[in-house]
Design a protein around this motif. Structure first.
Motif, short mmCIF file in Angstrom:
data_model
loop_
_atom_site.label_atom_id
_atom_site.label_comp_id
_atom_site.label_asym_id
_atom_site.label_seq_id
_atom_site.Cartn_x
_atom_site.Cartn_y
_atom_site.Cartn_z
N ALA A 106 0.83 -1.21 0.00
CA ALA A 106 0.00 0.00 0.00
C ALA A 106 0.87 1.26 0.00
CB ALA A 106 -0.94 0.00 1.21
N PHE A 107 1.98 1.21 0.71
CA PHE A 107 2.90 2.35 0.75
C PHE A 107 3.48 2.59 -0.65
CE2 PHE A 107 6.91 4.52 1.62
CZ PHE A 107 6.58 5.41 2.63
N SER A 108 3.92 1.52 -1.30
CA SER A 108 4.48 1.63 -2.65
C SER A 108 3.45 2.19 -3.64
CB SER A 108 4.96 0.27 -3.15
OG SER A 108 6.08 -0.16 -2.41
N ALA A 109 2.19 1.79 -3.46
CA ALA A 109 1.12 2.24 -4.34
C ALA A 109 0.62 3.65 -3.99
CB ALA A 109 -0.04 1.25 -4.28
N GLY A 110 1.13 4.23 -2.89
CA GLY A 110 0.73 5.57 -2.49
C GLY A 110 -0.58 5.64 -1.72
N ARG A 111 -1.10 4.51 -1.30
CA ARG A 111 -2.39 4.49 -0.62
C ARG A 111 -2.31 4.85 0.86
NH1 ARG A 111 -2.96 -0.70 -2.91
NH2 ARG A 111 -3.47 -1.49 -0.85
N VAL A 112 -1.14 4.82 1.45
CA VAL A 112 -1.00 5.18 2.87
C VAL A 112 0.10 6.23 3.04
CG1 VAL A 112 -1.90 3.01 3.82
CG2 VAL A 112 0.52 3.19 3.29
N ARG A 113 0.10 7.24 2.19
CA ARG A 113 1.18 8.23 2.19
C ARG A 113 0.74 9.65 2.53
NH1 ARG A 113 5.96 6.65 -0.84
NH2 ARG A 113 6.80 8.49 0.15
N LYS A 114 -0.52 9.85 2.96
CA LYS A 114 -0.98 11.20 3.27
C LYS A 114 -0.10 11.87 4.32
CE LYS A 114 -5.73 10.09 2.46
NZ LYS A 114 -6.74 9.43 3.28
N ALA A 115 0.36 11.12 5.27
CA ALA A 115 1.17 11.68 6.36
C ALA A 115 2.58 12.05 5.92
CB ALA A 115 1.24 10.67 7.51
N CYS A 116 3.00 11.58 4.77
CA CYS A 116 4.38 11.72 4.34
C CYS A 116 4.67 13.00 3.56
CB CYS A 116 4.77 10.52 3.47
SG CYS A 116 4.48 8.92 4.24
N GLY A 117 3.65 13.69 3.13
CA GLY A 117 3.81 14.83 2.23
C GLY A 117 4.85 15.86 2.63
N SER A 118 4.84 16.29 3.87
CA SER A 118 5.77 17.34 4.30
C SER A 118 6.98 16.81 5.05
CB SER A 118 5.02 18.35 5.18
OG SER A 118 4.54 17.71 6.35
N SER A 126 10.54 7.00 -0.60
CA SER A 126 10.05 6.66 -1.93
C SER A 126 11.08 5.84 -2.70
CB SER A 126 9.70 7.92 -2.72
OG SER A 126 8.61 8.59 -2.12
N THR A 127 12.35 6.21 -2.57
CA THR A 127 13.43 5.47 -3.24
C THR A 127 13.53 4.06 -2.70
OG1 THR A 127 14.64 7.53 -3.66
CG2 THR A 127 15.92 5.48 -3.70
N ILE A 128 13.43 3.91 -1.39
CA ILE A 128 13.51 2.59 -0.75
C ILE A 128 12.33 1.72 -1.18
CG2 ILE A 128 13.38 1.41 1.49
CD1 ILE A 128 14.95 3.97 2.56
N ALA A 129 11.15 2.30 -1.22
CA ALA A 129 9.98 1.56 -1.67
C ALA A 129 10.13 1.13 -3.12
CB ALA A 129 8.71 2.39 -1.47
N ALA A 130 10.60 2.04 -3.97
CA ALA A 130 10.79 1.73 -5.39
C ALA A 130 11.82 0.62 -5.59
CB ALA A 130 11.20 2.98 -6.16
N GLY A 131 12.75 0.50 -4.65
CA GLY A 131 13.78 -0.54 -4.71
C GLY A 131 13.35 -1.87 -4.09
#
Length: 147
Positions: A106-118, A126-131
């Motif tokens: 879900a993190f990789s798909a951006g579904r649980v990333r609202k808190a990460c914006g700032s 994002s790089t770690i997830a993409a890897g």
């Protein structure tokens, strides 16, 4: 034992690779990652938690900022919706292999990333997830009862 975590750290632990705000912070987080990997339960708390502990010695710890409290609120909403279980202060959570895999997907798909914006670590995460999370330090065995 139980690990005390604030809600947004449920997301941070997904991509933790041994980098942090200071050597003391990183050494502490390494210990928390080991404990999570061994299967210790998580107790959700409000405010500073076991990850934040080394930052509390700073003159103005950022973990007390309202922006971090908002990050907790957003993360709790996302994770609660994903897992269909309570992510409220006082709730317990067993981060087994299946839950970690589901949260990472879900993190990789951006579904649980609202808190990460700032967050200043957003790009690294994002790089770690993409890897494929290959160098992360929190792992759980897929075997029941094993951590």
């Amino acid at each position: 034992m139980t690990i005390r975590l604030r809600a947004h750290h449920l997301l941070c632990l997904l991509t933790y690779v041994g980098k942090g705000y200071s050597p003391a912070f990183t050494a502490n987080y390494d210990r928390v990652a080991e404990r999570l990997s061994r299967g210790e339960d998580v107790l959700l708390v409000s405010g500073p938690d076991d990850v934040c502990a080394p930052l509390l010695d700073e003159p103005e710890p950022h973990c007390l900022n309202e922006s971090v409290v908002e990050r907790d609120r957003l993360a709790a909403q996302d994770v609660e919706e994903l897992l269909a279980q309570s992510i409220r202060v006082g709730a317990s959570l067993d981060l087994d292999a299946a839950i970690l895999a589901r949260m990472r997907q879900a993190f990789s798909a951006g579904r649980v990333r609202k808190a990460c914006g700032s967050c200043e670590w957003n790009e690294l995460c994002s790089t770690i997830a993409a890897g494929g999370y290959s160098d992360t330090l929190v792992h759980r065995s897929a075997s029941p009862g094993k951590g």
